[in-house]
Design a protein around this motif. Structure first.
Motif, PDB file in Angstrom:
ATOM      1  N   THR A   5       0.636  -1.151  -0.067  1.00 10.42           N
ATOM      2  CA  THR A   5       0.070  -0.022   0.015  1.00 10.42           C
ATOM      3  C   THR A   5       0.918   1.393  -0.023  1.00 10.42           C
ATOM      4  OG1 THR A   5      -1.729  -1.115   1.299  1.00 10.42           O
ATOM      5  CG2 THR A   5      -1.956   1.263   1.234  1.00 10.42           C
ATOM      6  N   ALA A   6       1.942   1.289   0.758  1.00 12.32           N
ATOM      7  CA  ALA A   6       2.928   2.314   0.767  1.00 12.32           C
ATOM      8  C   ALA A   6       3.446   2.586  -0.546  1.00 12.32           C
ATOM      9  CB  ALA A   6       3.980   2.206   1.919  1.00 12.32           C
ATOM     10  N   ALA A   7       3.998   1.596  -1.250  1.00  8.36           N
ATOM     11  CA  ALA A   7       4.582   1.678  -2.552  1.00  8.36           C
ATOM     12  C   ALA A   7       3.628   2.283  -3.610  1.00  8.36           C
ATOM     13  CB  ALA A   7       4.837   0.307  -2.976  1.00  8.36           C
ATOM     14  N   ALA A   8       2.271   1.611  -3.666  1.00  7.18           N
ATOM     15  CA  ALA A   8       1.182   2.091  -4.540  1.00  7.18           C
ATOM     16  C   ALA A   8       0.992   3.551  -4.194  1.00  7.18           C
ATOM     17  CB  ALA A   8      -0.057   1.071  -4.372  1.00  7.18           C
ATOM     18  N   ALA A   9       0.623   3.889  -2.944  1.00  6.04           N
ATOM     19  CA  ALA A   9       0.462   5.351  -2.505  1.00  6.04           C
ATOM     20  C   ALA A   9       1.543   6.322  -3.215  1.00  6.04           C
ATOM     21  CB  ALA A   9       0.190   5.490  -1.156  1.00  6.04           C
ATOM     22  N   LEU A  10       2.673   5.872  -2.960  1.00  5.05           N
ATOM     23  CA  LEU A  10       3.955   6.806  -3.506  1.00  5.05           C
ATOM     24  C   LEU A  10       3.798   6.819  -5.029  1.00  5.05           C
ATOM     25  CD1 LEU A  10       7.112   5.584  -1.576  1.00  5.05           C
ATOM     26  CD2 LEU A  10       5.932   7.848  -1.470  1.00  5.05           C
ATOM     27  N   CYS A  11       3.393   5.920  -5.796  1.00  4.98           N
ATOM     28  CA  CYS A  11       3.290   5.970  -7.130  1.00  4.98           C
ATOM     29  C   CYS A  11       2.092   6.554  -7.760  1.00  4.98           C
ATOM     30  CB  CYS A  11       3.249   4.627  -7.892  1.00  4.98           C
ATOM     31  SG  CYS A  11       4.988   3.871  -8.242  1.00  4.98           S
ATOM     32  N   ALA A  12       0.809   6.493  -7.031  1.00  5.46           N
ATOM     33  CA  ALA A  12      -0.331   7.110  -7.466  1.00  5.46           C
ATOM     34  C   ALA A  12      -0.399   8.537  -7.287  1.00  5.46           C
ATOM     35  CB  ALA A  12      -1.400   6.259  -6.710  1.00  5.46           C
ATOM     36  N   PHE A  13       0.078   8.873  -6.066  1.00  7.98           N
ATOM     37  CA  PHE A  13      -0.074  10.220  -5.651  1.00  7.98           C
ATOM     38  C   PHE A  13       1.141  11.300  -5.930  1.00  7.98           C
ATOM     39  CE2 PHE A  13      -2.995   8.025  -2.867  1.00  7.98           C
ATOM     40  CZ  PHE A  13      -4.311   8.667  -3.352  1.00  7.98           C
ATOM     41  N   ILE A  14       2.408  10.637  -5.985  1.00  7.09           N
ATOM     42  CA  ILE A  14       3.619  11.654  -6.172  1.00  7.09           C
ATOM     43  C   ILE A  14       4.206  11.418  -7.628  1.00  7.09           C
ATOM     44  CG2 ILE A  14       5.833  11.919  -5.087  1.00  7.09           C
ATOM     45  CD1 ILE A  14       5.039  10.930  -2.433  1.00  7.09           C
ATOM     46  N   ALA A  15       4.478  10.386  -7.889  1.00  8.23           N
ATOM     47  CA  ALA A  15       4.997  10.130  -9.212  1.00  8.23           C
ATOM     48  C   ALA A  15       4.535   8.887  -9.822  1.00  8.23           C
ATOM     49  CB  ALA A  15       6.515   9.950  -9.044  1.00  8.23           C
ATOM     50  N   PRO A  16       3.337   8.951 -10.707  1.00  6.90           N
ATOM     51  CA  PRO A  16       2.979   7.941 -11.457  1.00  6.90           C
ATOM     52  C   PRO A  16       3.856   7.407 -12.528  1.00  6.90           C
ATOM     53  CG  PRO A  16       1.085   9.620 -11.386  1.00  6.90           C
ATOM     54  CD  PRO A  16       2.420  10.058 -10.755  1.00  6.90           C
ATOM     55  N   ALA A  17       4.624   8.477 -12.888  1.00 10.39           N
ATOM     56  CA  ALA A  17       5.658   7.785 -14.096  1.00 10.39           C
ATOM     57  C   ALA A  17       6.666   6.809 -13.513  1.00 10.39           C
ATOM     58  CB  ALA A  17       6.435   9.111 -14.588  1.00 10.39           C
ATOM     59  N   ALA A  18       6.759   6.368 -12.160  1.00 10.79           N
ATOM     60  CA  ALA A  18       7.709   5.712 -11.591  1.00 10.79           C
ATOM     61  C   ALA A  18       7.297   4.156 -11.539  1.00 10.79           C
ATOM     62  CB  ALA A  18       7.963   5.941 -10.173  1.00 10.79           C
ATOM     63  N   ALA A  19       5.949   3.936 -11.954  1.00  7.30           N
ATOM     64  CA  ALA A  19       5.455   2.807 -12.109  1.00  7.30           C
ATOM     65  C   ALA A  19       6.018   1.899 -13.109  1.00  7.30           C
ATOM     66  CB  ALA A  19       3.825   2.672 -12.199  1.00  7.30           C
ATOM     67  N   GLY A  20       6.222   0.642 -12.887  1.00  5.87           N
ATOM     68  CA  GLY A  20       6.877  -0.109 -14.045  1.00  5.87           C
ATOM     69  C   GLY A  20       8.063  -0.342 -13.613  1.00  5.87           C
ATOM     70  N   SER A  21       8.880  -0.942 -14.748  1.00  7.26           N
ATOM     71  CA  SER A  21      10.423  -1.024 -14.747  1.00  7.26           C
ATOM     72  C   SER A  21      11.031   0.189 -14.961  1.00  7.26           C
ATOM     73  CB  SER A  21      11.067  -2.254 -15.663  1.00  7.26           C
ATOM     74  OG  SER A  21      10.982  -1.573 -16.930  1.00  7.26           O
ATOM     75  N   GLY A  22      10.516   0.938 -15.977  1.00  6.61           N
ATOM     76  CA  GLY A  22      11.130   2.281 -16.313  1.00  6.61           C
ATOM     77  C   GLY A  22      12.248   2.140 -17.455  1.00  6.61           C
ATOM     78  N   ILE A  23      12.587   0.802 -17.952  1.00  7.13           N
ATOM     79  CA  ILE A  23      13.514   0.780 -18.997  1.00  7.13           C
ATOM     80  C   ILE A  23      12.953   0.890 -20.437  1.00  7.13           C
ATOM     81  CG2 ILE A  23      14.628  -1.396 -20.487  1.00  7.13           C
ATOM     82  CD1 ILE A  23      15.147  -2.441 -17.741  1.00  7.13           C
ATOM     83  N   PRO A  24      11.477   0.736 -20.719  1.00  2.00           N
ATOM     84  CA  PRO A  24      10.895   1.395 -21.941  1.00  2.00           C
ATOM     85  C   PRO A  24      11.154   2.668 -22.066  1.00  2.00           C
ATOM     86  CG  PRO A  24       9.461  -0.490 -20.912  1.00  2.00           C
ATOM     87  CD  PRO A  24      10.500  -0.103 -19.915  1.00  2.00           C
ATOM     88  N   GLU A  25      10.689   3.508 -21.092  1.00  2.13           N
ATOM     89  CA  GLU A  25      10.640   4.794 -20.875  1.00  2.13           C
ATOM     90  C   GLU A  25      12.141   5.539 -21.205  1.00  2.13           C
ATOM     91  OE1 GLU A  25       6.760   3.846 -18.904  1.00  2.13           O
ATOM     92  OE2 GLU A  25       9.020   3.114 -18.976  1.00  2.13           O
ATOM     93  N   VAL A  26      13.274   4.704 -20.458  1.00  2.00           N
ATOM     94  CA  VAL A  26      14.553   5.294 -20.612  1.00  2.00           C
ATOM     95  C   VAL A  26      14.915   4.966 -22.323  1.00  2.00           C
ATOM     96  CG1 VAL A  26      16.957   4.858 -20.247  1.00  2.00           C
ATOM     97  CG2 VAL A  26      15.069   4.800 -18.367  1.00  2.00           C
ATOM     98  N   LYS A  27      14.478   3.776 -22.615  1.00  2.00           N
ATOM     99  CA  LYS A  27      14.936   3.496 -24.299  1.00  2.00           C
ATOM    100  C   LYS A  27      14.315   4.474 -25.023  1.00  2.00           C
ATOM    101  CE  LYS A  27      14.540  -0.475 -27.346  1.00  2.00           C
ATOM    102  NZ  LYS A  27      14.277  -1.970 -27.329  1.00  2.00           N
TER     103      LYS A  27
END
Length: 786
Positions: A163-185
């Motif tokens: 829940t803490a991990a999901a709250a951080l992603c949902a309310f602070i930085a939705p772009a942090a969800a997932g691995s991030g490799i596709p976005e960096v690529k």
């Protein structure tokens, strides 16, 4: 929007004040175009009212999914803008300034390595201690026969962390969800979106990854570490963030996308080095998978960065050997040591390896297909808001917890083997007691009720042929395979490497048991080869994966077998679908430029796909016309055309960028008459004044304060015009133009007419004009595949 030849509508759905260029523009219809140009001189009018493809418009989406949220996207300016200001700056640059620029590049590479190494170590130590505390508490209650309390404690810890991990992603930085490799690529391919590499994304990526892995999800921290390294590099490369009061004026040399791209490539390589403790593998990962452009100087710099990461990790691991790191233990740079097993192999062993490669290719392609379907389903749920994201995360957490705690109950207790170097039937190590009596262990619990890294160590363990029952391996493989699919895509930082290695090493042991009568390879080596086959089948990398696995296990004798299994699994899987990261990039709607052109592009010319309306400026243009164009279009590049009496005939002067126009209008270097005042601008401005600002610092058209009198004045655009933009003739094949566009890292490509007597420019190609949905939308009879 990228250019005057691209779609003229880019609505910024997020309305974020820090987005540099996405101002939310609407389409121009024919009447608006006529009204816009009504105040321009007759000669300028004759240029601009030519039927420049006003009916052919690019309708490809300007929105893509970044992390777990839709976001406006822009292209990056990797091309060097050779205008008069740039040339003046380059001619006047002293040797000391050149040395400072080169020294800063290496200094930043050092800082990226230090920062990524520290974050990598912090992630490891945090996960081992948080997850270790949870598992020790559960094991202690199990030993006391308090099974319900043990489940309650285990589930409570998991749900709280998730829940803490999901709250951080949902309310602070939705772009942090997932691995991030596709976005960096995608970023390294030239695609930018707000918050891909923002400081808030970095914060959530670090702590969200720790919480998600500690919560027992079937995810890894390796993918997020690549994104983390890229975020650290971006933060350093843009001189900090004005929003967070972190700016450094001495980084003015890096106010361009080209240098930031190189730094972020170093950051991605450092992330892999920190995650797998594989410095050479990190360099090869950046070369093979992440970067779209490469050169020898960048190879040196990434190698230096990953070497710094390795030194930092080694130093802190030496410190942990003293026992001051809690439950982190006495690990080393070699995460999974299989060197104790003898790696001699014969013809039957090669048959087993080939069989593993085929299985890995089939399972990998199926895994990618199912991940794609699940991600599409989750995107519908995630669009409903932050609360639904958290509910989905908690639901998957409960499912994972029930599997992890419930499935070991169906496994029978196994008597501890004799002659072991490690203790059996303890709360830690290979053998978990769970509900068994003293002297016995539960093989499923030894896999489920462990951190993912320790579960892999158990599967890679050598000289343990019958440690796990065949039925237990089947159950664990099925559970991890399914949980890995349904977990990826929820709103927490999550990597694919660890689930794939877990599942692959599991069926590797199964194949080893199948071939044990004819093969002499150790079960631990079969597990490693199984992991390699599944990695090759899902990610379709070869060289980088091979080196990463060898650095992970410290066994060079396995090199031929790992190479063989990777080649076979990739070949088999490629016949079904693309690699998982390529599929995710496409699914997210990121306009990624492939290294090769589609076959149908050979049948089209560049002039066949340019779209309009095309808006041009004169070399000396009225302020009101420029301001109107900036306010009513989303174009980021405008052709500048010189006309009589300044030239004998109409000619293409070059291309001017929106960001440069905004700076010029902000400074108000205007003249009341239509005269050449370029020298005054050259004396008043420096090239660095037009450098690209960091996140949240760029000029916006809303910030311009221009009165009615100034609207009727003129501004000389010649000093800021890129007088040598890349141009192609309209008859060039679209395939050739696409390859040129990608290899040069362009944002705008000018298309010029083949015959004289026509306007000097036909249109502008941007990456959206090469996208299949645009080309096939214009020519639906074209076949998308061979």
């Amino acid at each position: 929007m990228d250019g005057a030849g691209a779609e003229a509508g880019n609505s910024n759905q997020n309305g974020d004040t820090n987005d540099l260029e996405n101002e939310g523009f609407s389409f121009l219809d024919g009447k608006e175009i006529q009204r816009y140009w009504s105040g321009i001189s007759e000669k300028s009018m004759s240029i601009s009212t030519e039927p420049f493809l006003t009916q052919r418009r690019n309708t490809t989406s300007q929105i893509a999914i970044v992390g777990a949220t839709p976001c406006s996207i822009e292209s990056l300016d990797y091309e060097i803008v050779e205008n008069e200001l740039f040339k003046q700056d380059w001619r006047s640059r002293k040797k000391a300034q050149v040395f400072q620029y080169i020294a800063l590049k290496w200094a930043l590479a050092l800082l990226i390595g230090l920062g990524t190494g520290l974050v990598g170590f912090f992630n490891n130590i945090a996960v081992e201690n948080i997850a270790g505390f949870k598992l020790l508490l559960t094991s202690d209650l199990m030993n006391q026969k308090k099974y319900f309390k043990a489940f309650a404690a285990y589930a409570g810890c998991n749900i709280g962390l998730a829940t803490a991990a999901a709250a951080l992603c949902a309310f602070i930085a939705p772009a942090a969800a997932g691995s991030g490799i596709p976005e960096v690529k995608a970023y390294l391919n030239g695609i930018d979106a707000h918050s891909i590499l923002a400081p808030s994304t970095l914060f959530v990526k670090i702590f969200g990854s720790i919480l998600a892995v500690s919560a027992g999800f079937v995810v890894g921290k390796e993918g997020p570490m690549v994104h983390t390294g890229a975020c650290i590099a971006s933060l350093l490369g843009q001189g900090g963030s004005r929003k967070y009061h972190l700016t450094w004026s001495w980084l003015r040399y890096f106010k361009n996308d080209k240098d930031r791209r190189d730094l972020i490539t170093c950051g991605a390589a450092a992330g892999v080095a920190a995650a797998f403790r594989a410095p050479v593998g990190g360099v090869l990962f950046a070369l093979e998978e992440a970067a779209s452009w490469w050169r020898s100087a960048l190879l040196w710099r990434t190698f230096f960065t990953t070497a710094v990461v390795a030194i930092v990790l080694r130093a802190f691991i030496e410190y942990c050997w003293t026992g001051k790191c809690g439950l982190f233990g006495q690990g080393g740079l070699i995460m999974y040591d299989v060197s104790a097993a003898r790696a001699a192999y014969t013809a039957p062993d090669l048959l087993a390896v080939l069989f593993l490669g085929v299985i890995g290719g089939v399972f990998g392609s199926l895994y990618n297909y199912l991940v794609d379907k699940v991600l599409r389903t989750y995107s519908i749920i995630n669009e409903k808001g932050a609360n639904f994201k958290i509910i989905l995360v908690v639901s998957i957490c409960i499912l994972t917890t029930c599997f992890s705690f419930g499935l070991p109950w169906i496994s029978k207790c196994i008597a501890c083997p004799t002659g072991l170097d490690v203790a059996c039937s303890t709360e830690s190590g290979n053998f978990k007691r769970f509900q068994c009596q003293s002297g016995y262990y539960n093989d499923l619990a030894s896999l489920f009720l462990n951190t993912n890294d320790d579960a892999i160590r158990n599967l890679f363990s050598t000289s343990t042929k019958n440690e796990f029952r065949i039925s237990s391996l089947f159950i664990f493989f099925a559970a991890i395979y399914c949980l890995g699919i349904v977990t990826y895509g929820i709103a927490v930082p999550s990597g694919l490497f660890i689930p794939v290695i877990l599942a692959g090493s599991c069926y590797g042991r199964l194949v080893g048991r199948l071939f044990q009568s004819v093969s002499k390879l150790d079960m631990g080596l079969f597990a490693l080869l199984g992991a390699a086959s599944f990695l090759g089948g899902t990610m379709r990398m070869t060289v980088s994966l091979c080196v990463i696995l060898l650095e992970l296990t410290s066994d060079l004798l396995l090199l031929p077998l790992v190479m063989l299994v990777l080649l076979v699994s990739k070949t088999v899987a490629d016949s079904f679908n693309k690699g998982v990261y390529d599929q995710i990039v496409k699914m997210k709607g990121l306009p990624y430029m492939e290294a090769h052109a589609e076959p149908y592009m050979k049948n089209l010319a560049a002039g066949d796909v340019v779209s309009g309306p095309l808006i041009t400026f004169s070399g000396i243009e009225k302020v009101g016309n420029i301001l109107h164009a900036l306010r009513t279009t989303g174009h980021n590049g405008f052709p500048v055309i010189d006309e009589p009496p300044f030239t004998e005939a109409l000619e293409l002067c070059g291309l001017v960028l929106r960001s440069h126009l905004l700076v010029l209008l902000k400074r108000k270097c205007f003249s009341s008459d239509k005269v050449d005042c370029g020298r005054e601008i050259l004396e008043k401005y420096a090239a660095l004044d037009f450098g690209k600002a960091g996140a949240g610092k760029g000029e916006k058209v809303e910030d311009l304060d221009i009165d009615e009198e100034e609207m009727e004045m003129y501004v000389d655009l010649h000093p800021i015009v890129n007088t040598s933009p890349y141009t192609v003739v309209e008859t060039m094949s679209l395939a050739k133009a696409a390859i040129l566009f990608r290899q040069l890292g362009l944002r705008h490509m000018c298309v010029v007419p083949k015959s004289p007597g026509r306007p000097p420019i036909v249109g502008i190609l941007t990456r959206h004009d090469f996208m299949p949905e645009h080309v096939l939308g214009l020519y639906p009879h074209m076949k998308p595949h061979k």
